[in-house]
Design a protein around this motif. Sequence first.
Motif, mmCIF file in Angstrom:
data_model
loop_
_atom_site.group_PDB
_atom_site.id
_atom_site.type_symbol
_atom_site.label_atom_id
_atom_site.label_comp_id
_atom_site.label_asym_id
_atom_site.label_seq_id
_atom_site.Cartn_x
_atom_site.Cartn_y
_atom_site.Cartn_z
ATOM 1 N N THR A 75 45.053 37.136 44.526
ATOM 2 C CA THR A 75 45.526 36.317 43.407
ATOM 3 C C THR A 75 46.250 37.145 42.353
ATOM 4 N N HIS A 92 37.016 35.295 46.688
ATOM 5 C CA HIS A 92 37.990 34.338 46.136
ATOM 6 C C HIS A 92 39.382 34.945 45.995
ATOM 7 N N ASN A 117 35.749 32.285 38.926
ATOM 8 C CA ASN A 117 36.861 31.830 39.764
ATOM 9 C C ASN A 117 37.464 30.527 39.257
ATOM 10 N N ARG A 118 36.604 29.612 38.813
ATOM 11 C CA ARG A 118 37.121 28.358 38.259
ATOM 12 C C ARG A 118 37.940 28.610 37.009
ATOM 13 N N ALA A 141 41.395 30.049 38.026
ATOM 14 C CA ALA A 141 42.239 29.244 38.922
ATOM 15 C C ALA A 141 43.436 28.667 38.174
#
Length: 449
Positions: A141, A164, A445-446, A449
């Motif tokens: 990411t 993730h 992670n949320r 995002a």
Amino acid sequence: MAEGQFKEGIAAGRLAPVQYADNFADLHPPFDHHEALVEADRCYFCYDAPCMQACPTSIDIPLFIRQISTGNPLGSAKTIFDQNIMGGMCARVCPTETLCEEVCVRETAEGKPVQIGRLQRYATDAAMGQGKQFYQRAPTTGKKVAVIGAGPAGLACAHRVAMHGHDVTIYEARPKAGGLNEYGIAAYKSTDDFAQAEVEYVTAIGGISIVNEQALGRDFSLAELASKYDAVFIGTGLGGVNALRAEGEETPGVESAVDFISVLRQADDLTSMPVGRRVVVIGGGMTAIDAAIQSKLLGAEEVTIAYRRGKEHMNASEFEQDLAASKGVIIRHWMQPKRVVAEGRRLAGIELEYTALSDGALVGTGETVRLEADQIFKAVGQTFDAAPLNGSGAAMTLSGGRIAVDEEFRTSIPKVWAGGDCIVGGEDLTVSATANGRDAADSINRALA
């Protein structure tokens, strides 16, 4: 019995060399294939299983046991690791007798639960022994996360964050990663350098780097990390040791049980590990039990645990108390430290005051007893050292001396999460710290995002 065992004071080499290996052998040897199948067959595979509800990481225990019973230990290991990536160590050190096994239907019906912990070890050892990795990283990411502390909470968080697709750097104050699992567990519970094998297994997912001997507040500040990383997770555990609050506790020979266990775990040669002839341990938790048993295994002639309340109040489980008694440790209740006794500069003993409950409060009775001792270990609890958080910009909100977090493990400082023993409600359990780290990672992670 070695002649040296009867030396006064603190000395090494109290036993014959061969005895050390025997004394510190694996507490619960692993199941072989046949034993695992027989034990797995005892499980009722309950619907809405109470054992699963009692597990802090909510492992699907009936499923993983069924997978063992059908000859699928790797599938069983995946079921475990899906919820608890530190499942190998938890299988060795979890107080299963007060968690999953305590509520096992077999325990209720027969007084003999399914040996869930040993079955969990059978499955996880099979996967780790084969180097079987069940998880691949998501596409990178470009986000970066810092984790402070390479203990169970930090490692669990790092693994899930890396899964993730985020890049993780773990900052660890000690020379080795592992935290409590490496430095704070009795040597006979984690043999063959398993803690380091687990660190290697967890970090093999990729995207995780560990920087050792870097301490918060000494080598970097929280504000510095927050400015360089997209998120920060604090999993530093508890660094302080409570005082005995007894006169003369600075006398040489009065030591921290935590430090004793740590030094013992890192000792390459147990014959060189010094221990007293007469040892007194003050406390009633797992650290007290571990320090007392290992003192006895090192050759101490007489080891006594002194606890201020009754047997039923001890934080150590009944199994651990019985284990200590089986090794020759004496446990005395209803007494608290009053004065450390020294003869010149030499530790000679400790004076303890008998205690009682009065209207629900613990009080001293005024009656005292003296125990002879040439070594005393403090195991009266640890505290969170908040000082390293200073200089981090906005003040971190604490509660009861620990970091306050919300239901998502977010602290009062933006971009900073925390979990494990350092937070309010931390339970001083590897399995609980692992659950915190896992859930905080999903929260991070949320947010990213």
